[in-house]
Design an enzyme around this catalytic site. Structure first.
Site, PDB file in Angstrom:
ATOM      1  N   ARG A 180      43.486  36.481  39.336  1.00 33.38           N
ATOM      2  CA  ARG A 180      44.530  36.159  40.328  1.00 33.38           C
ATOM      3  C   ARG A 180      44.117  35.000  41.243  1.00 33.38           C
ATOM      4  O   ARG A 180      44.647  34.843  42.340  1.00 33.38           O
ATOM      5  CB  ARG A 180      44.924  37.398  41.145  1.00 33.38           C
ATOM      6  CG  ARG A 180      45.414  38.553  40.273  1.00 33.38           C
ATOM      7  CD  ARG A 180      46.127  39.622  41.056  1.00 33.38           C
ATOM      8  NE  ARG A 180      47.401  39.142  41.608  1.00 33.38           N
ATOM      9  CZ  ARG A 180      48.531  39.024  40.902  1.00 33.38           C
ATOM     10  NH1 ARG A 180      48.560  39.330  39.617  1.00 33.38           N
ATOM     11  NH2 ARG A 180      49.632  38.592  41.475  1.00 33.38           N
ATOM     12  N   LEU A 181      43.195  34.189  40.785  1.00 28.23           N
ATOM     13  CA  LEU A 181      42.829  32.975  41.525  1.00 28.23           C
ATOM     14  C   LEU A 181      43.679  31.834  40.984  1.00 28.23           C
ATOM     15  O   LEU A 181      43.225  30.948  40.263  1.00 28.23           O
ATOM     16  CB  LEU A 181      41.326  32.686  41.372  1.00 28.23           C
ATOM     17  CG  LEU A 181      40.395  33.781  41.911  1.00 28.23           C
ATOM     18  CD1 LEU A 181      38.936  33.412  41.681  1.00 28.23           C
ATOM     19  CD2 LEU A 181      40.662  34.016  43.400  1.00 28.23           C
TER      20      LEU A 181
END
Length: 201
Positions: free
Chosen positions: A178-179
């Site tokens: 989720r970066l």
């Protein structure tokens, strides 16, 4: 920006958007040009609905609708809109915010003429966003319009395009853990140069 991934690079956000859409057209199974269009009513309460983006121009995004619909009236009143395009197949999205103006000239006529005959007749028959007694009454109105307008109906005066001139365009791509990668192009006015900034995911 030295750490900008290749898919985000370019000098023109409209060219990048065109490139992403072209890629989505090869991968997205349904309506790759669908956008969730947001407007606000007279009380400032947001409205959002799916519409089809029909063109990415050199300086604007264009879609078409009934001017007397809820979105048409809200766009006319506020002069502003926002939308998001999301492609699950690419794990990408584009967010846009800006000002709007009508497109009701030859370009709108040409697009209307390109639609199927039934869609053109439907545009004449539908009082979009307003109460409808029954589907049967709508079908009856389409039949009446068909008799009156024939096989080549002109564009209704209450139907046409809107052109969104953005002051903000954000490009988002999915990242591991989720970066995500997010780059936003912003300008204060349409005459200003774009400022590009990476955002936290």
């Amino acid at each position: 920006m030295s750490d900008m991934p290749k898919i985000f690079r370019g000098d023109d956000p409209f060219v990048i958007a065109q490139s992403w859409l072209a890629e989505a057209e090869k991968n997205e199974p349904n309506d790759p040009n669908a956008i969730a269009l947001a407007t606000v009513d007279q009380d400032g309460l947001p409205n959002v609905r799916m519409v089809l983006l029909k063109e990415i121009e050199a300086q604007a995004f264009v879609f078409y609708t009934n001017y007397e619909s809820a979105k048409g009236q809200e766009l006319a009143a506020s002069g502003k809109a926002a939308f998001v395009m999301h492609w699950k197949s690419l794990r990408r999205q584009i967010r846009v915010r800006g000002t709007v103006e009508r497109e009701e000239g030859p370009q709108a006529d040409e697009y209307f003429a390109s639609r199927s005959l039934k869609s053109r007749l439907g545009a004449w028959a539908s009082e979009q966003s307003r109460p409808l007694a029954s589907r049967a009454s709508l079908v009856a109105k389409v039949a009446k319009v068909t008799l009156g307008k024939g096989s080549n109906p002109e564009r209704p005066p209450f139907w046409g395009g809107f052109r969104i001139y953005p002051t903000e365009i954000e490009f988002w791509a999915d990242g591991e853990f989720r970066l995500h990668d997010r780059f936003v192009w912003r300008r204060e006015t349409l005459a200003d140069a774009w400022n590009i900034q990476r955002l936290n995911p």
